[in-house]
Design a protein around this motif. Sequence first.
Motif, mmCIF file in Angstrom:
data_model
loop_
_atom_site.group_PDB
_atom_site.id
_atom_site.type_symbol
_atom_site.label_atom_id
_atom_site.label_comp_id
_atom_site.label_asym_id
_atom_site.label_seq_id
_atom_site.Cartn_x
_atom_site.Cartn_y
_atom_site.Cartn_z
ATOM 1 N N MET A 1 4.375 -1.162 7.448
ATOM 2 C CA MET A 1 3.854 -2.126 8.288
ATOM 3 C C MET A 1 2.319 -2.110 7.678
ATOM 4 O O MET A 1 1.665 -3.085 7.766
ATOM 5 C CB MET A 1 3.733 -1.630 9.678
ATOM 6 C CG MET A 1 5.026 -1.463 10.394
ATOM 7 S SD MET A 1 5.901 -2.959 10.689
ATOM 8 C CE MET A 1 4.930 -3.887 11.858
ATOM 9 N N GLN A 2 2.020 -1.086 6.915
ATOM 10 C CA GLN A 2 0.615 -0.980 6.483
ATOM 11 C C GLN A 2 0.757 -0.359 5.190
ATOM 12 O O GLN A 2 1.524 0.573 4.724
ATOM 13 C CB GLN A 2 -0.315 -0.082 7.601
ATOM 14 C CG GLN A 2 -0.779 -1.192 8.618
ATOM 15 C CD GLN A 2 -1.773 -0.327 9.331
ATOM 16 O OE1 GLN A 2 -1.620 0.972 9.778
ATOM 17 N NE2 GLN A 2 -2.767 -0.948 9.900
ATOM 18 N N TYR B 1 2.418 3.956 1.653
ATOM 19 C CA TYR B 1 3.395 3.154 2.657
ATOM 20 C C TYR B 1 3.377 3.721 4.021
ATOM 21 O O TYR B 1 3.685 4.994 4.144
ATOM 22 C CB TYR B 1 4.871 3.068 2.196
ATOM 23 C CG TYR B 1 5.183 2.117 1.085
ATOM 24 C CD1 TYR B 1 4.157 0.915 0.691
ATOM 25 C CD2 TYR B 1 6.067 2.278 0.159
ATOM 26 C CE1 TYR B 1 4.467 0.025 -0.438
ATOM 27 C CE2 TYR B 1 6.156 1.696 -0.898
ATOM 28 C CZ TYR B 1 5.335 0.591 -1.433
ATOM 29 O OH TYR B 1 5.634 -0.433 -2.314
ATOM 30 N N GLU C 1 3.926 -7.400 5.061
ATOM 31 C CA GLU C 1 5.017 -7.698 5.581
ATOM 32 C C GLU C 1 6.158 -6.931 4.819
ATOM 33 O O GLU C 1 6.435 -7.471 3.606
ATOM 34 C CB GLU C 1 5.358 -9.137 5.890
ATOM 35 C CG GLU C 1 4.057 -9.821 6.725
ATOM 36 C CD GLU C 1 4.356 -11.225 6.993
ATOM 37 O OE1 GLU C 1 5.619 -11.582 6.983
ATOM 38 O OE2 GLU C 1 3.564 -12.198 7.056
ATOM 39 N N ALA D 1 4.875 2.091 11.524
ATOM 40 C CA ALA D 1 4.278 1.346 12.731
ATOM 41 C C ALA D 1 3.405 2.356 13.390
ATOM 42 O O ALA D 1 2.075 1.695 13.905
ATOM 43 C CB ALA D 1 5.257 0.942 13.626
ATOM 44 N N PHE E 1 -4.354 -1.771 5.426
ATOM 45 C CA PHE E 1 -4.125 -3.143 5.513
ATOM 46 C C PHE E 1 -2.564 -3.667 5.808
ATOM 47 O O PHE E 1 -1.725 -2.718 5.466
ATOM 48 C CB PHE E 1 -4.673 -3.977 4.480
ATOM 49 C CG PHE E 1 -4.283 -3.675 2.991
ATOM 50 C CD1 PHE E 1 -2.915 -4.407 2.716
ATOM 51 C CD2 PHE E 1 -4.792 -2.769 2.266
ATOM 52 C CE1 PHE E 1 -2.604 -4.024 1.392
ATOM 53 C CE2 PHE E 1 -4.087 -2.454 1.150
ATOM 54 C CZ PHE E 1 -3.157 -3.157 0.603
ATOM 55 N N ALA E 2 -2.536 -4.532 6.454
ATOM 56 C CA ALA E 2 -1.380 -5.220 7.113
ATOM 57 C C ALA E 2 -0.474 -5.812 6.090
ATOM 58 O O ALA E 2 -1.217 -6.533 5.273
ATOM 59 C CB ALA E 2 -1.317 -5.842 8.267
ATOM 60 N N HIS F 1 -5.956 -8.609 0.023
ATOM 61 C CA HIS F 1 -5.563 -7.861 1.444
ATOM 62 C C HIS F 1 -6.523 -6.589 1.422
ATOM 63 O O HIS F 1 -6.500 -5.872 2.474
ATOM 64 C CB HIS F 1 -4.208 -7.491 1.371
ATOM 65 C CG HIS F 1 -3.399 -8.859 1.894
ATOM 66 N ND1 HIS F 1 -3.181 -9.182 3.005
ATOM 67 C CD2 HIS F 1 -2.721 -9.559 0.742
ATOM 68 C CE1 HIS F 1 -2.402 -10.419 2.919
ATOM 69 N NE2 HIS F 1 -2.190 -10.526 1.613
#
Length: 388
Positions: A358-359, A321, A295, A324, A292-293, A228
């Motif tokens: 989120m990223q 971290y 989950e 959104a 980078f994204a 990632h």
Amino acid sequence: TGNTEALPSDLTANATISAGSGCSAFEYWSGEVNAAPTAVASATPKVAGTGETVTFSAAGSFDDRDSPEALTYEWAFGDGSAAPGATATHAYDAKGTYEATLTVTDSGGLSDTDTVAVTVLGPDLQVTNLTTSGKKTVTITATVSNAGPGRAGASKTEFLLDGTTVLGVIDTPALAAGASAQVSLAWNPRKLKGEHQLRATADKPGAIAEENEGNNAATLTVTVHGNHVENGDFEQQTAAGEPEAWSAESTGAGTASSSSGGGTDGSHAAQMSGNGGSAALSGSPTWTSAPFAVEAGKVYDVSAAVKASGLSSAPSLGLIYLGAAGQVLDTVKVLTGPLQTDGFSVLEQSVTIPPLVMQVRVVLTGFAPTDLATRGTVTFDDVGVYGS
């Protein structure tokens, strides 16, 4: 008189035999003429697998004078090997039909031969299961089974990627009929993403004669999520000679620079050096990746190769971290490197992404911000975050 109904050599009688016209005179059981023995060969079983023991017997062989124990027996098994004895055992290494020959010799030097055919069936090697495990370094495991009636000698199993790239050819042990073994290969799929096909083929050189030569392979389609972290190996360079997708921050306490020729593969890496400044200087040099994204709630494997010299505090890899809207929610230290290494050391750790994240950005720190007097150097390479 005196016949015990055993072998013909045990027959005693007074008899007058008249030969017909054209026959030569012959004196029976007078002790003056020796007749050749009669050889009788048998094998059990007559159909066997490679490596299976076949028992050969000369039972039923006889001679006019010598008892069976006084005769000599020699076996030629039809594959270039031989053995003496009224009973002998042999195992064939390759499939085929063999004609074993028994030679029986009496004390007078006369001999007779008999043959017995043995059909030998071969093995049947198959890849009955193909699996993968791991994320950064993937272990590919093939289960090789012998479904044939014969024993398979040691062989080799080939691992192939996308029908063209040989990942490796692995030694595979000998397998008895019905036996299986697992053979594995370590595969680093970095720079690959998307679906790819793995293929494992037993006895790829075709060195073993099998009952079925067409069922040796198995395939597995895998999805490679890849690293990632963009440009985690620092190989992609900008026109200015800096790693793409990374930002360097030098401070009064040290310098962040791109290292050429000092990576794990002899190419580029990210380096940080202290200048041994005074306590009035602040901050540690860092390298920070592009976001980078990820989950939330999922587990990711974080890894990096680190080389250090002359440090008095540990280098580290942290995760920033992001929410959104790209706002910083938290910064956590994930990996801590050594103060001194001989070459690169690989550090690995699994992390679970917290809720609302989120990223993520990766931040590489050269040494503790409070350790301002260091003159040591730390180099990072092969930085990765791997997950499903």
